[in-house]
Scaffold this active site. Structure first.
Site, short mmCIF file in Angstrom:
data_model
loop_
_atom_site.label_atom_id
_atom_site.label_comp_id
_atom_site.label_asym_id
_atom_site.label_seq_id
_atom_site.Cartn_x
_atom_site.Cartn_y
_atom_site.Cartn_z
N ARG A 172 11.60 -6.67 4.69
CA ARG A 172 11.54 -5.23 5.00
C ARG A 172 12.14 -4.95 6.39
O ARG A 172 12.78 -3.92 6.60
CB ARG A 172 10.07 -4.78 4.96
CG ARG A 172 9.86 -3.30 5.19
CD ARG A 172 8.42 -2.90 4.91
NE ARG A 172 7.50 -3.25 5.98
CZ ARG A 172 6.18 -3.06 5.94
NH1 ARG A 172 5.63 -2.52 4.88
NH2 ARG A 172 5.41 -3.40 6.95
N ARG A 231 -0.55 -9.77 13.01
CA ARG A 231 -1.06 -8.61 12.26
C ARG A 231 -1.97 -9.09 11.14
O ARG A 231 -3.01 -8.48 10.85
CB ARG A 231 0.10 -7.78 11.69
CG ARG A 231 0.74 -6.89 12.76
CD ARG A 231 2.18 -6.55 12.42
NE ARG A 231 2.31 -5.71 11.25
CZ ARG A 231 3.47 -5.52 10.62
NH1 ARG A 231 4.58 -6.09 11.05
NH2 ARG A 231 3.52 -4.76 9.55
N ARG A 252 11.65 -1.25 11.99
CA ARG A 252 10.38 -1.44 12.69
C ARG A 252 10.41 -2.75 13.46
O ARG A 252 10.59 -3.82 12.88
CB ARG A 252 9.21 -1.47 11.69
CG ARG A 252 8.83 -0.11 11.18
CD ARG A 252 7.77 -0.19 10.10
NE ARG A 252 6.57 -0.93 10.48
CZ ARG A 252 5.48 -1.00 9.74
NH1 ARG A 252 5.43 -0.35 8.57
NH2 ARG A 252 4.44 -1.70 10.13
N ARG A 285 -9.41 0.62 9.56
CA ARG A 285 -8.96 -0.74 9.84
C ARG A 285 -10.05 -1.57 10.51
O ARG A 285 -9.84 -2.74 10.81
CB ARG A 285 -7.74 -0.69 10.74
CG ARG A 285 -6.47 -1.23 10.07
CD ARG A 285 -5.32 -1.05 11.02
NE ARG A 285 -4.14 -1.79 10.67
CZ ARG A 285 -3.15 -1.33 9.92
NH1 ARG A 285 -3.22 -0.15 9.35
NH2 ARG A 285 -2.07 -2.08 9.73
N LYS A 345 0.83 -1.22 0.00
CA LYS A 345 0.00 0.00 0.00
C LYS A 345 0.86 1.26 0.00
O LYS A 345 0.61 2.19 -0.77
CB LYS A 345 -0.95 0.01 1.21
CG LYS A 345 -1.89 -1.18 1.26
CD LYS A 345 -2.89 -1.07 2.40
CE LYS A 345 -2.27 -1.17 3.78
NZ LYS A 345 -1.78 -2.51 4.16
P1 ADP Z 1 1.27 -2.53 8.09
O1 ADP Z 1 0.10 -2.28 7.20
O2 ADP Z 1 2.49 -2.98 7.38
O3 ADP Z 1 0.94 -3.39 9.27
P2 ADP Z 1 0.99 0.15 9.16
O4 ADP Z 1 2.06 1.16 9.11
O5 ADP Z 1 -0.25 0.40 8.38
O6 ADP Z 1 1.72 -1.17 8.70
O7 ADP Z 1 0.55 -0.13 10.66
C1 ADP Z 1 1.46 -0.47 11.67
C2 ADP Z 1 0.73 -0.59 13.02
O8 ADP Z 1 0.18 0.70 13.36
C3 ADP Z 1 -0.47 -1.54 13.04
O9 ADP Z 1 -0.09 -2.88 13.28
C4 ADP Z 1 -1.30 -0.95 14.21
O10 ADP Z 1 -0.73 -1.29 15.46
C5 ADP Z 1 -1.09 0.55 14.02
N1 ADP Z 1 -2.14 1.16 13.18
C6 ADP Z 1 -1.96 1.72 11.95
N2 ADP Z 1 -3.14 2.16 11.45
C7 ADP Z 1 -4.08 1.87 12.39
C8 ADP Z 1 -5.49 2.05 12.46
N3 ADP Z 1 -6.18 2.62 11.46
N4 ADP Z 1 -6.14 1.61 13.57
C9 ADP Z 1 -5.48 1.06 14.58
N5 ADP Z 1 -4.15 0.83 14.58
C10 ADP Z 1 -3.45 1.23 13.49
#
Ligand code: ADP
Length: 207
Positions: free
Chosen positions: A145, A163, A151, A106, A30
């Site tokens: 990654r 996740r 991270r 989400r 994404k």
């Molecule tokens: P990825 O999609 O690779 O897991 P993101 O950067 O989108 O990475 O998200 C990393 C973490 O940030 C998630 O596992 C969650 O803990 C938190 N997070 C991100 N966006 C949200 C959201 N919309 N609601 C709740 N937690 C979120």
């Protein structure tokens, strides 16, 4: 008279703006695709993951609380991410070409909050584009990654699998929510980066 002018302006805005949710499991590409679409269309990219990581970097209280959950692969509370998106949308003002939401919404509660905050500005979601990538490909990509991303949540296979589980359990329902309105398109997320962009571009051009 001014009412009429505002009405014309809002009509124009609804027509011109395109707001897209870039959707898919963690590691589905994404962020990579959003950057390419920003370059092509001039969208404003809003990633809740990036916004949260910037809070962590600045060592804010919000960031420190969020980090504990993120490192375990759990979701950060809805009010936190909804508040961040709300401020970012207000900050962007009326001049943007449209938004690409990445990592948000989400779950269904976040989708409802997004609809209501966009509705308040006479905006709406036009498409939810899903990047489809199988779980085992996801795990391999995220571990790779993790070698460079710094991270913590990218380094540990059980956290990555958790996740993915959170995605299946809470996030997939968001696609059904917008699917009921006919706004969802699925795109194969495995293949050449440029080819995947081309598929996204044809969906966006068809809006
Ligand atoms: P990825 O999609 O690779 O897991 P993101 O950067 O989108 O990475 O998200 C990393 C973490 O940030 C998630 O596992 C969650 O803990 C938190 N997070 C991100 N966006 C949200 C959201 N919309 N609601 C709740 N937690 C979120």
């Amino acid at each position: 008279m001014s009412i009429l002018i505002n009405w014309f302006k809002s009509l124009f805005k609804i027509k011109k703006m395109q707001n897209i949710i870039l959707f898919g499991p963690p590691g589905s590409g994404k962020g990579t695709q959003a950057a390419r679409l920003v370059e092509k269309y001039g969208f404003k990219h809003l990633s809740t993951g990036d916004l949260l990581r910037s809070e962590i970097k600045r060592e804010t209280a919000l960031g420190m609380e969020a980090k504990k959950l993120m490192d375990k692969g759990q979701l950060v509370p809805d009010d936190v991410v909804i508040g961040m998106i709300d401020s970012a949308v207000q900050e962007a003002g009326d001049s943007v070409r449209g938004f690409i939401f990445d990592g948000f919404p989400r779950n269904v509660a976040q989708a409802e909050a997004l609809d209501s905050l966009l509705g308040g500005k006479e905006m709406k979601i036009d498409r939810l584009l899903v990047l489809e990538v199988p779980e085992d490909v996801i795990v391999g990509r995220i571990l790779a990654r993790g070698e460079t991303s710094g991270r913590a949540d990218d380094k540990n296979e059980p956290v990555i699998r958790d996740r993915y589980k959170v995605y299946r359990e809470y996030t997939v329902a968001v696609a059904d929510y917008y699917g009921d309105r006919g706004l969802v398109k699925e795109i194969p997320g495995v293949g050449k980066i440029e080819e995947i962009t081309d598929l996204l571009v044809s969906e966006i051009d068809a809006i």
